[in-house]
Design a protein around this motif. Structure first.
Motif, PDB file in Angstrom:
ATOM      1  N   GLU A  95      38.820  32.595 128.458  1.00  0.00           N
ATOM      2  CA  GLU A  95      38.032  32.076 129.590  1.00  0.00           C
ATOM      3  C   GLU A  95      37.338  33.206 130.344  1.00  0.00           C
ATOM      4  O   GLU A  95      36.202  33.057 130.799  1.00  0.00           O
ATOM      5  N   ALA A  96      38.019  34.326 130.488  1.00  0.00           N
ATOM      6  CA  ALA A  96      37.455  35.463 131.217  1.00  0.00           C
ATOM      7  C   ALA A  96      36.197  35.997 130.534  1.00  0.00           C
ATOM      8  O   ALA A  96      35.284  36.485 131.201  1.00  0.00           O
ATOM      9  N   SER A  97      36.137  35.867 129.217  1.00  0.00           N
ATOM     10  CA  SER A  97      34.978  36.394 128.488  1.00  0.00           C
ATOM     11  C   SER A  97      33.684  35.654 128.840  1.00  0.00           C
ATOM     12  O   SER A  97      32.597  36.191 128.641  1.00  0.00           O
ATOM     13  N   THR A  98      33.791  34.451 129.370  1.00  0.00           N
ATOM     14  CA  THR A  98      32.588  33.741 129.799  1.00  0.00           C
ATOM     15  C   THR A  98      32.102  34.256 131.157  1.00  0.00           C
ATOM     16  O   THR A  98      30.917  34.176 131.454  1.00  0.00           O
ATOM     17  N   VAL A  99      33.015  34.798 131.965  1.00  0.00           N
ATOM     18  CA  VAL A  99      32.672  35.325 133.285  1.00  0.00           C
ATOM     19  C   VAL A  99      32.334  36.814 133.203  1.00  0.00           C
ATOM     20  O   VAL A  99      31.346  37.267 133.768  1.00  0.00           O
ATOM     21  N   ARG A 100      33.164  37.561 132.511  1.00  0.00           N
ATOM     22  CA  ARG A 100      33.001  39.020 132.359  1.00  0.00           C
ATOM     23  C   ARG A 100      33.062  39.385 130.877  1.00  0.00           C
ATOM     24  O   ARG A 100      34.073  39.882 130.383  1.00  0.00           O
ATOM     25  N   PRO A 101      31.987  39.151 130.142  1.00  0.00           N
ATOM     26  CA  PRO A 101      32.018  39.385 128.695  1.00  0.00           C
ATOM     27  C   PRO A 101      32.239  40.844 128.293  1.00  0.00           C
ATOM     28  O   PRO A 101      32.722  41.110 127.192  1.00  0.00           O
ATOM     29  N   ASP A 102      31.942  41.789 129.181  1.00  0.00           N
ATOM     30  CA  ASP A 102      32.120  43.205 128.857  1.00  0.00           C
ATOM     31  C   ASP A 102      33.532  43.713 129.122  1.00  0.00           C
ATOM     32  O   ASP A 102      33.888  44.810 128.697  1.00  0.00           O
ATOM     33  N   ALA A 103      34.332  42.941 129.856  1.00  0.00           N
ATOM     34  CA  ALA A 103      35.680  43.401 130.218  1.00  0.00           C
ATOM     35  C   ALA A 103      36.537  43.593 128.964  1.00  0.00           C
ATOM     36  O   ALA A 103      36.485  42.802 128.028  1.00  0.00           O
ATOM     37  N   VAL A 104      37.306  44.657 128.967  1.00  0.00           N
ATOM     38  CA  VAL A 104      38.191  44.994 127.849  1.00  0.00           C
ATOM     39  C   VAL A 104      39.538  44.326 128.097  1.00  0.00           C
ATOM     40  O   VAL A 104      40.144  44.515 129.151  1.00  0.00           O
ATOM     41  N   GLY A 105      40.006  43.526 127.133  1.00  0.00           N
ATOM     42  CA  GLY A 105      41.247  42.779 127.278  1.00  0.00           C
ATOM     43  C   GLY A 105      42.444  43.461 126.642  1.00  0.00           C
ATOM     44  O   GLY A 105      42.370  43.931 125.514  1.00  0.00           O
ATOM     45  N   ILE A 106      43.536  43.506 127.393  1.00  0.00           N
ATOM     46  CA  ILE A 106      44.800  44.076 126.915  1.00  0.00           C
ATOM     47  C   ILE A 106      45.906  43.078 127.241  1.00  0.00           C
ATOM     48  O   ILE A 106      45.976  42.557 128.346  1.00  0.00           O
ATOM     49  N   ILE A 107      46.766  42.811 126.257  1.00  0.00           N
ATOM     50  CA  ILE A 107      47.887  41.886 126.424  1.00  0.00           C
ATOM     51  C   ILE A 107      49.188  42.670 126.571  1.00  0.00           C
ATOM     52  O   ILE A 107      49.445  43.609 125.823  1.00  0.00           O
ATOM     53  N   LEU A 108      50.008  42.255 127.550  1.00  0.00           N
ATOM     54  CA  LEU A 108      51.377  42.759 127.710  1.00  0.00           C
ATOM     55  C   LEU A 108      52.324  41.675 127.226  1.00  0.00           C
ATOM     56  O   LEU A 108      52.153  40.511 127.594  1.00  0.00           O
ATOM     57  N   THR A 109      53.281  42.040 126.424  1.00  0.00           N
ATOM     58  CA  THR A 109      54.229  41.036 125.965  1.00  0.00           C
ATOM     59  C   THR A 109      55.600  41.634 125.714  1.00  0.00           C
ATOM     60  O   THR A 109      55.720  42.752 125.224  1.00  0.00           O
ATOM     61  N   ALA A 110      56.620  40.878 126.091  1.00  0.00           N
ATOM     62  CA  ALA A 110      57.998  41.270 125.790  1.00  0.00           C
ATOM     63  C   ALA A 110      58.471  40.542 124.541  1.00  0.00           C
ATOM     64  O   ALA A 110      59.540  40.797 124.032  1.00  0.00           O
ATOM     65  N   PHE A 111      57.651  39.615 124.077  1.00  0.00           N
ATOM     66  CA  PHE A 111      58.006  38.792 122.947  1.00  0.00           C
ATOM     67  C   PHE A 111      57.280  39.276 121.703  1.00  0.00           C
ATOM     68  O   PHE A 111      56.318  40.013 121.782  1.00  0.00           O
ATOM     69  N   THR A 112      57.736  38.824 120.579  1.00  0.00           N
ATOM     70  CA  THR A 112      57.137  39.277 119.329  1.00  0.00           C
ATOM     71  C   THR A 112      56.155  38.239 118.797  1.00  0.00           C
ATOM     72  O   THR A 112      56.351  37.680 117.723  1.00  0.00           O
TER      73      THR A 112
ATOM     74  N   MET B  32      52.779  33.176 130.423  1.00  0.00           N
ATOM     75  CA  MET B  32      52.727  32.781 131.833  1.00  0.00           C
ATOM     76  C   MET B  32      52.640  31.262 131.888  1.00  0.00           C
ATOM     77  O   MET B  32      52.150  30.636 130.949  1.00  0.00           O
ATOM     78  N   PRO B  33      53.086  30.655 132.993  1.00  0.00           N
ATOM     79  CA  PRO B  33      52.951  29.197 133.121  1.00  0.00           C
ATOM     80  C   PRO B  33      51.481  28.790 133.173  1.00  0.00           C
ATOM     81  O   PRO B  33      50.644  29.534 133.673  1.00  0.00           O
ATOM     82  N   LYS B  34      51.176  27.639 132.656  1.00  0.00           N
ATOM     83  CA  LYS B  34      49.849  27.009 132.703  1.00  0.00           C
ATOM     84  C   LYS B  34      48.803  27.636 131.796  1.00  0.00           C
ATOM     85  O   LYS B  34      47.974  26.931 131.250  1.00  0.00           O
ATOM     86  N   MET B  35      48.800  28.959 131.638  1.00  0.00           N
ATOM     87  CA  MET B  35      47.764  29.628 130.851  1.00  0.00           C
ATOM     88  C   MET B  35      48.330  30.902 130.238  1.00  0.00           C
ATOM     89  O   MET B  35      48.845  31.756 130.951  1.00  0.00           O
ATOM     90  N   THR B  36      48.225  31.039 128.909  1.00  0.00           N
ATOM     91  CA  THR B  36      48.697  32.266 128.267  1.00  0.00           C
ATOM     92  C   THR B  36      47.690  33.385 128.510  1.00  0.00           C
ATOM     93  O   THR B  36      46.549  33.144 128.938  1.00  0.00           O
ATOM     94  N   GLY B  37      48.100  34.589 128.214  1.00  0.00           N
ATOM     95  CA  GLY B  37      47.195  35.729 128.340  1.00  0.00           C
ATOM     96  C   GLY B  37      45.969  35.588 127.452  1.00  0.00           C
ATOM     97  O   GLY B  37      44.844  35.893 127.867  1.00  0.00           O
TER      98      GLY B  37
END
Length: 135
Positions: A70-87, A59-64
């Motif tokens: 950064e999100a882990s500092t706000v919501r440390p319990d949130a489960v992260g999943i990445i979507l990618t069309a690239f390898t 994504m522009p400005k910030m990758t997943g």
């Protein structure tokens, strides 16, 4: 039985069509929140107790991965999943091994597969929360 609707899932993608596809496929089963950029996602995370973050990698400005860090500092319990069309497999595998993300899904995705991943991620979130509560 776990009520999946009680745990919000944040979808982050700079392409509106991808967000619309997620909303169309999963709105009946899950509580879906949407953002079109990393900064918008971080603002939503400050207001909502999000359980799962599904983000596009490129994504522009910030990758997943940057968003999830950064999100882990706000919501440390949130489960992260990445979507990618690239390898970007090396980066993603390294991130999984370091515990930064739970899974990655390649585009184009198949709705039954993604539904299963979201279900597992919500179950993981719930179990982690219950363990923390019991401790």
């Amino acid at each position: 039985m776990l009520d999946f609707k009680q745990y919000p899932i944040l979808i982050v993608d700079d392409e509106r069509d991808n967000i619309d596809a997620f909303r169309f496929n999963f709105r009946r089963s899950f509580n879906i929140l949407c953002a079109e950029s990393g900064p918008e996602a971080l603002a939503i995370l400050k207001e909502h107790d999000v359980a799962v973050i599904v983000t596009d990698q490129r994504m522009p400005k910030m990758t997943g991965l940057e968003l999830l860090t950064e999100a882990s500092t706000v919501r440390p319990d949130a489960v992260g999943i990445i979507l990618t069309a690239f390898t970007d497999v090396d980066v993603l595998i390294d991130s999984i091994n370091q515990g930064k993300i739970y899974r990655y899904i390649t585009k184009p995705w198949e709705s039954n597969e993604v539904r299963g991943v979201l279900t597992q991620a919500l179950e993981r979130y719930h179990i982690n929360r219950e363990n923390a509560r019991l401790v």
